[in-house]
Structure formats: structure tokens, C-alpha cells
Design a protein around this motif. Structure first.
Motif, PDB file in Angstrom:
ATOM      1  N   GLU A  20       0.583  -1.016   0.085  1.00  0.00           N
ATOM      2  CA  GLU A  20      -0.215   0.325  -0.002  1.00  0.00           C
ATOM      3  C   GLU A  20       0.893   0.909  -0.677  1.00  0.00           C
ATOM      4  O   GLU A  20       0.410   2.408  -0.970  1.00  0.00           O
ATOM      5  CB  GLU A  20      -0.646   0.194   1.141  1.00  0.00           C
ATOM      6  CG  GLU A  20      -1.810  -1.275   1.170  1.00  0.00           C
ATOM      7  CD  GLU A  20      -2.818  -0.455   2.192  1.00  0.00           C
ATOM      8  OE1 GLU A  20      -2.614   0.574   2.975  1.00  0.00           O
ATOM      9  OE2 GLU A  20      -3.546  -2.196   2.539  1.00  0.00           O
ATOM     10  N   ALA A  21       2.220   1.289   0.647  1.00  0.00           N
ATOM     11  CA  ALA A  21       2.684   2.116   0.819  1.00  0.00           C
ATOM     12  C   ALA A  21       3.658   2.791  -0.762  1.00  0.00           C
ATOM     13  O   ALA A  21       3.836   3.546  -0.855  1.00  0.00           O
ATOM     14  CB  ALA A  21       3.334   2.431   1.978  1.00  0.00           C
ATOM     15  N   LEU A  22       4.205   1.533  -1.603  1.00  0.00           N
ATOM     16  CA  LEU A  22       4.415   1.658  -3.137  1.00  0.00           C
ATOM     17  C   LEU A  22       3.237   2.165  -3.415  1.00  0.00           C
ATOM     18  O   LEU A  22       3.945   2.759  -4.413  1.00  0.00           O
ATOM     19  CB  LEU A  22       4.760   0.716  -3.117  1.00  0.00           C
ATOM     20  CG  LEU A  22       6.065  -0.671  -2.247  1.00  0.00           C
ATOM     21  CD1 LEU A  22       5.967  -1.727  -2.981  1.00  0.00           C
ATOM     22  CD2 LEU A  22       7.506   0.163  -2.312  1.00  0.00           C
ATOM     23  N   TRP A  59      10.447   8.247   4.395  1.00  0.00           N
ATOM     24  CA  TRP A  59       8.205   8.018   3.799  1.00  0.00           C
ATOM     25  C   TRP A  59       7.861   7.232   4.452  1.00  0.00           C
ATOM     26  O   TRP A  59       6.996   6.709   4.213  1.00  0.00           O
ATOM     27  CB  TRP A  59       8.459   8.999   2.555  1.00  0.00           C
ATOM     28  CG  TRP A  59       7.615   8.919   2.279  1.00  0.00           C
ATOM     29  CD1 TRP A  59       6.605  10.717   2.144  1.00  0.00           C
ATOM     30  CD2 TRP A  59       6.351   8.437   1.519  1.00  0.00           C
ATOM     31  NE1 TRP A  59       5.489  11.131   1.800  1.00  0.00           N
ATOM     32  CE2 TRP A  59       4.558  10.104   1.741  1.00  0.00           C
ATOM     33  CE3 TRP A  59       5.966   7.399   1.122  1.00  0.00           C
ATOM     34  CZ2 TRP A  59       4.322   9.671  -0.102  1.00  0.00           C
ATOM     35  CZ3 TRP A  59       5.241   6.676   0.703  1.00  0.00           C
ATOM     36  CH2 TRP A  59       3.630   8.243   0.453  1.00  0.00           C
ATOM     37  N   LEU A  60       8.628   6.585   3.122  1.00  0.00           N
ATOM     38  CA  LEU A  60       7.608   4.826   2.764  1.00  0.00           C
ATOM     39  C   LEU A  60       7.361   3.678   4.172  1.00  0.00           C
ATOM     40  O   LEU A  60       6.671   3.124   4.486  1.00  0.00           O
ATOM     41  CB  LEU A  60       8.883   3.853   1.957  1.00  0.00           C
ATOM     42  CG  LEU A  60       8.562   4.346   0.802  1.00  0.00           C
ATOM     43  CD1 LEU A  60       9.546   2.962  -0.275  1.00  0.00           C
ATOM     44  CD2 LEU A  60       7.331   3.915   0.208  1.00  0.00           C
ATOM     45  N   VAL A  61       8.652   3.828   5.284  1.00  0.00           N
ATOM     46  CA  VAL A  61       8.238   3.127   6.380  1.00  0.00           C
ATOM     47  C   VAL A  61       7.220   4.145   7.176  1.00  0.00           C
ATOM     48  O   VAL A  61       6.528   3.344   7.352  1.00  0.00           O
ATOM     49  CB  VAL A  61       9.856   3.029   6.833  1.00  0.00           C
ATOM     50  CG1 VAL A  61       9.679   2.706   8.298  1.00  0.00           C
ATOM     51  CG2 VAL A  61      10.953   2.305   6.229  1.00  0.00           C
ATOM     52  N   THR A  62       7.664   5.246   7.528  1.00  0.00           N
ATOM     53  CA  THR A  62       6.270   5.989   8.227  1.00  0.00           C
ATOM     54  C   THR A  62       4.750   5.267   7.002  1.00  0.00           C
ATOM     55  O   THR A  62       3.787   4.727   8.007  1.00  0.00           O
ATOM     56  CB  THR A  62       6.364   6.888   7.972  1.00  0.00           C
ATOM     57  OG1 THR A  62       7.482   8.041   8.453  1.00  0.00           O
ATOM     58  CG2 THR A  62       5.240   8.415   8.633  1.00  0.00           C
ATOM     59  N   ARG A  75       0.029   2.678   7.769  1.00  0.00           N
ATOM     60  CA  ARG A  75      -0.942   1.439   7.015  1.00  0.00           C
ATOM     61  C   ARG A  75      -1.421   0.358   7.785  1.00  0.00           C
ATOM     62  O   ARG A  75      -2.295  -0.685   8.663  1.00  0.00           O
ATOM     63  CB  ARG A  75      -0.443   1.226   5.708  1.00  0.00           C
ATOM     64  CG  ARG A  75      -0.720   2.105   5.015  1.00  0.00           C
ATOM     65  CD  ARG A  75      -2.211   2.163   4.769  1.00  0.00           C
ATOM     66  NE  ARG A  75      -1.875   2.914   3.307  1.00  0.00           N
ATOM     67  CZ  ARG A  75      -1.941   4.542   3.067  1.00  0.00           C
ATOM     68  NH1 ARG A  75      -1.751   5.136   4.027  1.00  0.00           N
ATOM     69  NH2 ARG A  75      -1.730   5.468   2.127  1.00  0.00           N
ATOM     70  N   ARG A  76       0.055  -0.138   8.830  1.00  0.00           N
ATOM     71  CA  ARG A  76       0.047  -2.257   9.523  1.00  0.00           C
ATOM     72  C   ARG A  76      -1.242  -1.629  11.223  1.00  0.00           C
ATOM     73  O   ARG A  76      -1.607  -2.345  11.142  1.00  0.00           O
ATOM     74  CB  ARG A  76       1.698  -1.525  10.120  1.00  0.00           C
ATOM     75  CG  ARG A  76       1.474  -3.305  11.252  1.00  0.00           C
ATOM     76  CD  ARG A  76       1.471  -4.236  10.447  1.00  0.00           C
ATOM     77  NE  ARG A  76       1.399  -5.634  12.107  1.00  0.00           N
ATOM     78  CZ  ARG A  76       0.112  -6.233  11.791  1.00  0.00           C
ATOM     79  NH1 ARG A  76      -0.333  -6.688  10.985  1.00  0.00           N
ATOM     80  NH2 ARG A  76       0.196  -7.366  13.046  1.00  0.00           N
ATOM     81  N   ALA A  85      12.484   0.322  19.789  1.00  0.00           N
ATOM     82  CA  ALA A  85      12.675   0.830  19.346  1.00  0.00           C
ATOM     83  C   ALA A  85      12.178   2.298  18.571  1.00  0.00           C
ATOM     84  O   ALA A  85      12.096   3.440  19.172  1.00  0.00           O
ATOM     85  CB  ALA A  85      11.968  -0.221  18.179  1.00  0.00           C
ATOM     86  N   PRO A  86      13.987   2.679  16.886  1.00  0.00           N
ATOM     87  CA  PRO A  86      13.561   3.810  16.321  1.00  0.00           C
ATOM     88  C   PRO A  86      12.013   4.375  16.070  1.00  0.00           C
ATOM     89  O   PRO A  86      11.673   2.920  15.857  1.00  0.00           O
ATOM     90  CB  PRO A  86      14.704   3.964  15.499  1.00  0.00           C
ATOM     91  CG  PRO A  86      15.126   2.586  15.041  1.00  0.00           C
ATOM     92  CD  PRO A  86      14.280   2.109  16.370  1.00  0.00           C
ATOM     93  N   PRO A  87      11.776   5.227  15.980  1.00  0.00           N
ATOM     94  CA  PRO A  87      10.521   5.782  15.377  1.00  0.00           C
ATOM     95  C   PRO A  87      10.712   5.101  13.658  1.00  0.00           C
ATOM     96  O   PRO A  87      11.409   4.979  13.213  1.00  0.00           O
ATOM     97  CB  PRO A  87      10.410   7.184  15.371  1.00  0.00           C
ATOM     98  CG  PRO A  87      11.688   7.633  15.372  1.00  0.00           C
ATOM     99  CD  PRO A  87      12.167   6.991  16.679  1.00  0.00           C
ATOM    100  N   ALA A  88       9.082   5.316  13.121  1.00  0.00           N
ATOM    101  CA  ALA A  88       8.723   4.917  12.535  1.00  0.00           C
ATOM    102  C   ALA A  88       9.345   5.685  10.728  1.00  0.00           C
ATOM    103  O   ALA A  88       9.550   5.545  10.257  1.00  0.00           O
ATOM    104  CB  ALA A  88       7.175   4.867  11.771  1.00  0.00           C
TER     105      ALA A  88
END
Length: 423
Positions: free
Chosen positions: A41-43, A62-65, A70-71, A99-102
Motif C-alpha cells: 500500500e505504501a509503494l 517516508w515509505l516506512v512511516t 497502514r499496519r 526501537a526507533p520511530p517509523a
């Protein structure tokens, strides 16, 4: 910063495994299915927005965020998943909560190799490994994969869904994205990854069915993923050999079809149309890797391809050396298709009759007896021998009837007519 659609698509394919790796490392391998859907969905969002609005300052962030959001949306929308998330949170060590932020992924981590191993898990069938690798690591959409393999999109979607379900069961409720297995398991799983990429390339170079001889998108993607694999395993000679084989072979693509899309066999190709840059890259790579030590099957195949690639004309091919290499390859990888290719080399060195004798022996092998390739080789050698034109024409026609590739069918039927016309 702006970017063309083609540039964006290339960047997204490069980033896809990294984004998925971040999510799976955080959520756990058991959440691979949901993470992969979120990444897709991000892609899709990026492919729509980036060409229009320009590239973000941190495309990966951007994509990870977006994928992470979406997750989260997936979890919130399904009560069952929310309960599992809550249970997982209670069981998660405090260190994992740091863990580091998205929007700030770990730039030092590249989980692409671990993802390749995961998508090529032994619990999956070979078609499932191929489909999952192309979607999760390659970043191709389900529609693109389905089109390349000439199956309905719904069929490919079902295959991918089943693969992810099988994978979820196989990995259990394990933690984050694990690295490749150690020791012998590492080598075996790496061999499985190479095999999947080899199959993807072959399907792209000569499609097993349909109206087109090739599916270039698959070959290009196989080369890209193999380049990535070699970057991640720089000391692996067989991966280098596989990449060299792909490059040298794909260099011939422009000359493999004529003006009307007809198949042009290797010995009749205009070698001036070969992609010289790809050819040079492949020749340089195999020349560098062969002296390192004991050669494996992909290195030997690349060496054979190099002998064809270095010959200015078909007549100048060093067939005695090709035969030596096929003898070695048959010891390393004793399978009937290698033996059939060796029979052609024998015919070129010792005469068509010697090659035909080997073909008749191979006809006793049930794995090859009714394969169109065996019939095509028999027809070709009978034509070269010139002693049984009627038999050659029959073999060409039978081979044409058995192939699912329309270009191959037309080529073989045309050869049959040519032999009959010359008789």
C-alpha cells in the motif's frame, strides 16, 4: 526534488525490501503477511504521489512511516488482530520497545538478504517462492507478476496469499526478522535463493508459453535482484557466476527476434545487435571469478556462455572447449537437460551422428522423452546429418506440437517446411 515515473519505479524497487525488513524486524516474522500488505500500500501511494509532488527528503523514511501507519490501521480495524497485538506487546521485552520511530529507520540495517531467505523458505513450493520473492523483495505488483507469468491476476493473488499463509505457519510466532541460517544451512538456503532467481530469469528470457518469446520484465528483475544478492554476499563465487550467466545471456536478447517477432536461433543471430555493455560486464565478471577456486554449476554455465559471447561468428565458436565445460557441468549437475545440451556440443565436435546417438539414449529418460526440446534437438541434428530429411521434418513438427510457446511453434514449423522444401 522531482523524479520521473521510471526513476520513481526504480527507486521503489530498491527500497521495497528495506522497508519490509524494517517492519518485519519490528513486528516479527509471524506478521510478515500483514507487513507485506502494508508495504504494498505504501509503494502504491508513493508511485502515485512522488511523480506528482516530488521525492521526499527521506524516501525510505517516508515509505516506512506510511507502511507503519497502514499496519496500525490494519490492527485497529480487526479486533482479532488487536487482541494479538496486545498479547504480543505484553510479551515483548522492554528493549524492543526502544526501537526507533517509523520515520527514522535504522540506516545501518539492510534486511534484504534475510528477506530473500525468508521468501525462499523450504516450506514453500518453487512457484510460491518465485511469486513471493518478486512481490516482497522485487516490489512488483500482483498484476505485474501475473502478466509476466501469463496467468489471471486472481490466480496469482491466491498463490501469493497461500504462500504467505504457509510462511506464517512455518515460521511460527518467532521474533523479529532473523538473519540467514548459519553453516551448512546457510549455504543450502543461499543455493535455493539462487535457484529461484535463475528460474525467474529463464522464464523471462524464454517464456514457457504465450504469444511472446520473452518476458523482459522478469529477466531485468532477476538481474537486479542477483546484483543485490551479490552485493550482500560479495565473496560468493556462485552468485557471481549466476550474475555473469544472466548478463551474457541477456545481452543476446536484441538479436533473438526478427523484424516480425520471429525466433532467431543463436547460430543465425546478428551478433552486432547484441548488447555490448551487458556482454562486457558478464565476461569481465566470469573472468574475475573463475580463478578463485573450485567452480560451481553457474560459473561453468557462465563460462560456456562466455565462449559463445566471445566468438565473432557462430563458426568461430570454440566447440571443443564448450564440450569440455559440458563434461564438467554434467558431473556437477547431472540432469537430462544438461546432457541434451552436451549432445549438441558432441555433434559440433564429433559429427551429427555422434550427437544423435546420445539423443536416442536420452529419449529413454522419462523426464525428457516427450519434451519438445529433445525433439527439436533431434530434428536439428537430423537436418545437419542430411541423411533423413523426412525424419527431421517429422521431429520438427512434433516438437512444434508440444511447445506452449507460440514463437517457438512457428519457428519449428517453419524449419519443418524448409527441410521438406530442400528434400
Amino acid at each position: 526534488m522531482s523524479g520521473s515515473t521510471a526513476d520513481v519505479e526504480g527507486l521503489l524497487r530498491e527500497l521495497a525490501p528495506q522497508v519490509l525488513g524494517v517492519l518485519v524486524r519490528r513486528q516479527g516474522r509471524a506478521a510478515f503477511d500483514a507487513c507485506e500488505d502494508a508495504v504494498q500500500e505504501a509503494l502504491l501511494a508513493a508511485s502515485t504521489q512522488w511523480p506528482r509532488d516530488g521525492l521526499p527528503l527521506s524516501p525510505l523514511g517516508w515509505l516506512v512511516t506510511v507502511a507503519d501507519r497502514r499496519r496500525v490501521d490494519q490492527v485497529r480495524s480487526e479486533s482479532a488482530r488487536r487482541r494479538r497485538e496486545e498479547a504480543l506487546a505484553l510479551a515483548t521485552p522492554q528493549s524492543a520497545l526502544l526501537a526507533p520511530p517509523a520515520d527514522a529507520p535504522d540506516r545501518g540495517a539492510d534486511d534484504s538478504l534475510a528477506l530473500l531467505f525468508l521468501c525462499c523458505h523450504p516450506a514453500l513450493s518453487v512457484p510460491s517462492r518465485i511469486a513471493l520473492t518478486l512481490r516482497a523483495v522485487g516490489g512488483l505488483t500482483t498484476a505485474q507478476i501475473a502478466a509476466a507469468f501469463l496467468v489471471p491476476e486472481a490466480t496469482m493473488a491466491q498463490r501469493i496469499t497461500r504462500a504467505k499463509q504457509t510462511l506464517r505457519t512455518a515460521v511460527g510466532a518467532g521474533g523479529g526478522l532473523a538473519g540467514p541460517p548459519e553453516g551448512e544451512g546457510d549455504a543450502a538456503r543461499l543455493a535455493e535463493v539462487r535457484h529461484v532467481l535463475y528460474l525467474v530469469f529463464n522464464e523471462g528470457y524464454t517464456a514457457s508459453g504465450g504469444e511472446e518469446l520473452t518476458a523482459p520484465q522478469l529477466s531485468v528483475e532477476a538481474i537486479r535482484l542477483t546484483r543485490m544478492l551479490l552485493r550482500l554476499t560479495p565473496g560468493d563465487a556462485e552468485t557471481a557466476g549466476l550474475l555473469a550467466l544472466m548478463l551474457i545471456t541477456d545481452a543476446r536478447r536484441p538479436a533473438r527476434t526478427g523484424a516480425h517477432g520471429e525466433l532467431v536461433p543463436l547460430e543465425e543471430q546478428d551478433r552486432g545487435r547484441w548488447d555490448q555493455e551487458l556482454l562486457y560486464q558478464g565476461l569481465e565478471l566470469i573472468a574475475a571469478v573463475l580463478p578463485r577456486g573450485q567452480a560451481g554449476p553457474y560459473q561453468v554455465q557462465a563460462a560456456i556462455a562466455a565462449l559463445h559471447g566471445e566468438a565473432a561468428t557462430a563458426r568461430e565458436t570454440d566447440w571443443p572447449q564448450v564440450l569440455v565445460l559440458y563434461d564438467l557441468l554434467l558431473r556437477l549437475d547431472p540432469n537430462p537437460m544438461v546432457a541434451l545440451n552436451r549432445a549438441v556440443a558432441v555433434a559440433m565436435v564429433h559429427g551429427a551422428a555422434a550427437g544423435l546417438a546420445l539423443v536416442e539414449e536420452l529419449a529413454e529418460d522419462k523426464r525428457l522423452a516427450r519434451h519438445h526440446r529433445l525433439l527439436a534437438v533431434r530434428a536439428h541434428l537430423l537436418e545437419r546429418a542430411g541423411t533423413d530429411p523426412a525424419g527431421a521434418a517429422r521431429a520438427y513438427r512434433e516438437a512444434a506440437a508440444r511447445t506452449a510457446s507460440a514463437p517457438e511453434r512457428r519457428h519449428l514449423a517453419a524449419r519443418a517446411r524448409r527441410v521438406e522444401g530442400a528434400a
